[in-house]
Write an enzyme that holds these catalytic residues in place. Structure first.
Site, mmCIF file in Angstrom:
data_model
loop_
_atom_site.group_PDB
_atom_site.id
_atom_site.type_symbol
_atom_site.label_atom_id
_atom_site.label_comp_id
_atom_site.label_asym_id
_atom_site.label_seq_id
_atom_site.Cartn_x
_atom_site.Cartn_y
_atom_site.Cartn_z
ATOM 1 N N GLU A 88 0.884 -1.175 0.000
ATOM 2 C CA GLU A 88 0.000 0.000 0.000
ATOM 3 C C GLU A 88 0.912 1.211 0.000
ATOM 4 O OE1 GLU A 88 -3.404 0.182 0.050
ATOM 5 O OE2 GLU A 88 -3.718 -1.980 -0.015
ATOM 6 N N CYS B 177 -2.076 9.547 2.399
ATOM 7 C CA CYS B 177 -1.601 8.949 1.149
ATOM 8 C C CYS B 177 -2.512 9.270 -0.028
ATOM 9 C CB CYS B 177 -1.472 7.442 1.300
ATOM 10 S SG CYS B 177 -2.993 6.673 1.862
HETATM 11 P P1 NAD Z 1 8.224 4.605 4.983
HETATM 12 O O1 NAD Z 1 8.212 3.749 3.763
HETATM 13 O O2 NAD Z 1 9.383 5.498 5.210
HETATM 14 O O3 NAD Z 1 8.064 3.732 6.305
HETATM 15 C C1 NAD Z 1 7.052 2.749 6.453
HETATM 16 C C2 NAD Z 1 7.555 1.654 7.368
HETATM 17 O O4 NAD Z 1 8.690 1.052 6.780
HETATM 18 C C3 NAD Z 1 7.954 2.106 8.772
HETATM 19 O O5 NAD Z 1 7.479 1.166 9.714
HETATM 20 C C4 NAD Z 1 9.479 2.097 8.724
HETATM 21 O O6 NAD Z 1 10.078 1.760 9.947
HETATM 22 C C5 NAD Z 1 9.784 1.034 7.699
HETATM 23 N N1 NAD Z 1 11.012 1.326 6.949
HETATM 24 C C6 NAD Z 1 11.547 2.533 6.682
HETATM 25 N N2 NAD Z 1 12.661 2.407 5.955
HETATM 26 C C7 NAD Z 1 12.841 1.102 5.759
HETATM 27 C C8 NAD Z 1 13.831 0.317 5.083
HETATM 28 N N3 NAD Z 1 14.864 0.902 4.461
HETATM 29 N N4 NAD Z 1 13.707 -1.023 5.082
HETATM 30 C C9 NAD Z 1 12.666 -1.616 5.686
HETATM 31 N N5 NAD Z 1 11.718 -0.949 6.351
HETATM 32 C C10 NAD Z 1 11.795 0.392 6.383
HETATM 33 O O7 NAD Z 1 6.859 5.445 4.888
HETATM 34 P P2 NAD Z 1 6.325 6.553 5.877
HETATM 35 O O8 NAD Z 1 7.191 7.759 5.763
HETATM 36 O O9 NAD Z 1 6.085 5.980 7.214
HETATM 37 O O10 NAD Z 1 4.900 6.854 5.228
HETATM 38 C C11 NAD Z 1 4.733 7.750 4.162
HETATM 39 C C12 NAD Z 1 4.505 7.028 2.860
HETATM 40 O O11 NAD Z 1 3.540 6.019 3.019
HETATM 41 C C13 NAD Z 1 3.951 7.939 1.781
HETATM 42 O O12 NAD Z 1 4.538 7.626 0.547
HETATM 43 C C14 NAD Z 1 2.468 7.613 1.758
HETATM 44 O O13 NAD Z 1 1.822 7.885 0.551
HETATM 45 C C15 NAD Z 1 2.513 6.145 2.047
HETATM 46 N N6 NAD Z 1 1.251 5.711 2.626
HETATM 47 C C16 NAD Z 1 0.460 4.893 1.903
HETATM 48 C C17 NAD Z 1 -0.764 4.503 2.415
HETATM 49 C C18 NAD Z 1 -1.693 3.595 1.669
HETATM 50 O O14 NAD Z 1 -2.629 3.090 2.279
HETATM 51 N N7 NAD Z 1 -1.486 3.360 0.387
HETATM 52 C C19 NAD Z 1 -1.153 4.939 3.680
HETATM 53 C C20 NAD Z 1 -0.294 5.767 4.376
HETATM 54 C C21 NAD Z 1 0.915 6.147 3.858
#
Ligand code: NAD
Length: 460
Positions: free
Chosen positions: A213, A247
């Site tokens: 997602e 998002c």
């Molecule tokens: P992110 O991808 O930075 O982090 C998400 C999760 O991944 C966190 O738990 C984090 O600890 C983990 N993570 C971070 N870096 C990682 C790595 N290198 N390897 C493995 N795991 C890692 O995202 P965010 O900043 O928390 O959220 C924002 C993004 O999420 C935006 O792009 C937004 O559009 C998207 N989003 C999508 C939805 C949806 O339902 N489609 C909902 C909310 C947010």
């Protein structure tokens, strides 16, 4: 708790527990969903307080977009789980006649759910509810960027479930990476496309199925044939809900040049109505999650001509709801998902321009179109691929659990909510059952001339 060995110990315990078959029992799952619901209600104040600490989230937004959405998911699953869990009969085909055929929904096993920070309750617990409904064991990894919420979630989960069934593992990207080194039976990830790629690469080593997602630049089109007031009100609401850290927030507007000026006026009217002339003092505007994101957003403020807003305060992690006119599509604000309270506006004179502009960031997670022109709306919906969206509204599609929620291409793989949440955590096992009588002799060797019959009756 988070060293490699500890993760492996928890995983082994979950695998052993899953193998006992307890989670296959629908009553077990119903009891677990009820426990989760009770826990959320018990932790209601702690959760909303944590959301205030992490994001300065207005109470109404905490309830409507976090707690209520999760409780709805649980209630809907509770109401329908017996039906969803039953084997579904399907007809026999000509080739399989006579036989009984059905699809059995079976849990994947031990699943990993990784959540982001922007709706840190909803995006952790709604997938969890789906995974429980489908009969899985779960390791849940909340985001470290909403630490107060992660702490409450940790207590909530630890006080509700045995760790051999459901475990929460808090921590940063390194912890997440440690988890991804292990083999899961399914990974459900919500977050950025960049990390989504990492998740998929890691999952590929074990051929683990993934649901991603993700996000992207979601366009919002405003046609000249529109109710300006209503469109402005719904766009301002959807864009600045959670300070634009959604998002599916409208990322940028494409506005017919003919109505641009009056539309600016209508948007300004609603900005003042919702947040006052100094939104920094409004209790109804969330803050930016941290300084890194604040600084990223602040650089965008120089990307175009500010029509409204533009002020900021790093101490408060405050960015004023800002409307910005963009003439250069190469400007920084048009390169990445904004994920903050800045709304670029691009005008068009010819409707064909819309497709070229949106195609610069294809497959957005959401698309919104405001128009009274039915033919125009149909053309937009047909010609532009996107995850999901609304006609004459913003955000609301994700609150209807009858609709699948998810992206396509760079905005995601798979979908959930309502029944889709049950399905996304279930494997569809095909079963064909025959009795011992009634066999077509022609299907067995020696085949002789049977192929002539096949050609005559089946090859058409
Ligand atoms: P992110 O991808 O930075 O982090 C998400 C999760 O991944 C966190 O738990 C984090 O600890 C983990 N993570 C971070 N870096 C990682 C790595 N290198 N390897 C493995 N795991 C890692 O995202 P965010 O900043 O928390 O959220 C924002 C993004 O999420 C935006 O792009 C937004 O559009 C998207 N989003 C999508 C939805 C949806 O339902 N489609 C909902 C909310 C947010």
């Amino acid at each position: 708790m988070n060293s490699e060995n500890q993760i492996q110990t928890i995983l082994a315990a979950q695998r052993a527990f899953f193998a006992t078959g307890q989670t296959l029992n629908l009553q077990w799952r119903i009891a677990a969903l009820k426990k989760l619901k009770t826990a959320i209600l018990n932790y209601e104040t702690e959760l909303t307080t944590a959301l205030t600490q992490d994001l300065h989230k207005p109470l109404l937004e905490s309830y409507s977009s976090e707690l209520v959405l999760v409780i709805n998911e649980i209630n809907y699953a509770l109401k329908n789980l017996k039906k969803w869990g039953r084997p579904q009969k399907v007809p026999a085909s000509l080739l399989t006649f006579p036989s009984q055929n059905y699809v059995v929904k079976e849990p994947y096993g031990v699943v990993l759910v990784i959540a982001p920070w922007n709706y840190p309750v909803q995006l952790a617990l709604a997938p969890l509810a789906g995974a429980i409904a489908a009969g899985n064991c779960v390791i849940l990894k909340p985001s470290e960027l909403a630490p107060a919420t992660a702490t409450v979630l940790e207590r909530l989960i630890n006080s509700t479930f045995d760790s051999e069934y459901i475990t929460i593992i808090t921590g940063d990207a390194a912890v997440s990476q440690g988890l991804l080194e292990e083999r899961f039976d399914k990974i459900f990830f919500t977050g950025s496309p960049t990390v989504g790629r990492i998740v998929m690469e890691k999952a590929a080593r074990y051929l683990t199925p993934v649901t991603l997602e993700l996000g992207g630049k979601s366009p919002c089109i405003v046609d000249k044939n529109v109710d300006l007031e209503v469109a402005a009100k719904r766009i301002i609401w959807g864009k600045f809900f959670n300070a634009g850290q959604t998002c599916v927030a409208p990322d940028y507007l494409l506005v017919d040049q003919a109505i641009k000026k009056p539309f600016y006026a209508a948007m300004q009217k609603y900005l003042i109505k919702f947040f006052g002339t100094n939104p920094e003092t409004s209790p109804d505007l969330a803050r930016i999650i941290n300084l890194r994101h604040f600084q990223r957003l602040e650089t965008y403020l120089a990307s175009g001509k500010i029509i409204w807003g533009g002020r900021s305060n790093p101490e408060q992690l405050y960015i004023e709801p800002t409307i910005m006119e963009i003439t250069d599509l190469e400007s920084p604000v048009m390169q990445e998902e904004i994920f903050g309270p800045i709304l670029p506006v691009i005008d068009y004179t010819n409707r064909n321009e819309i497709f070229n502009i949106i195609n610069r960031h294809p497959n957005p997670l959401a698309l919104y179109v405001f128009s009274k022109d039915k033919a125009f709306v149909v053309t937009i919906l047909k010609r532009i691929p996107f995850g999901g969206g609304c006609v004459n509204d913003t955000l609301s599609h994700l609150t209807n659990h009858h609709l699948p929620f998810g992206g396509r291409g760079t905005s995601g793989i798979g979908n959930y909510h309502g029944k889709y949440s049950f399905e996304v955590f279930s494997h569809s096992k095909a079963v064909l059952k025959k009795g011992f009588s009634c066999d077509l002799p022609q299907k067995y060797p020696p085949y002789k001339e049977t192929h002539r019959l096949i050609r005559k009756f089946l090859l058409k």
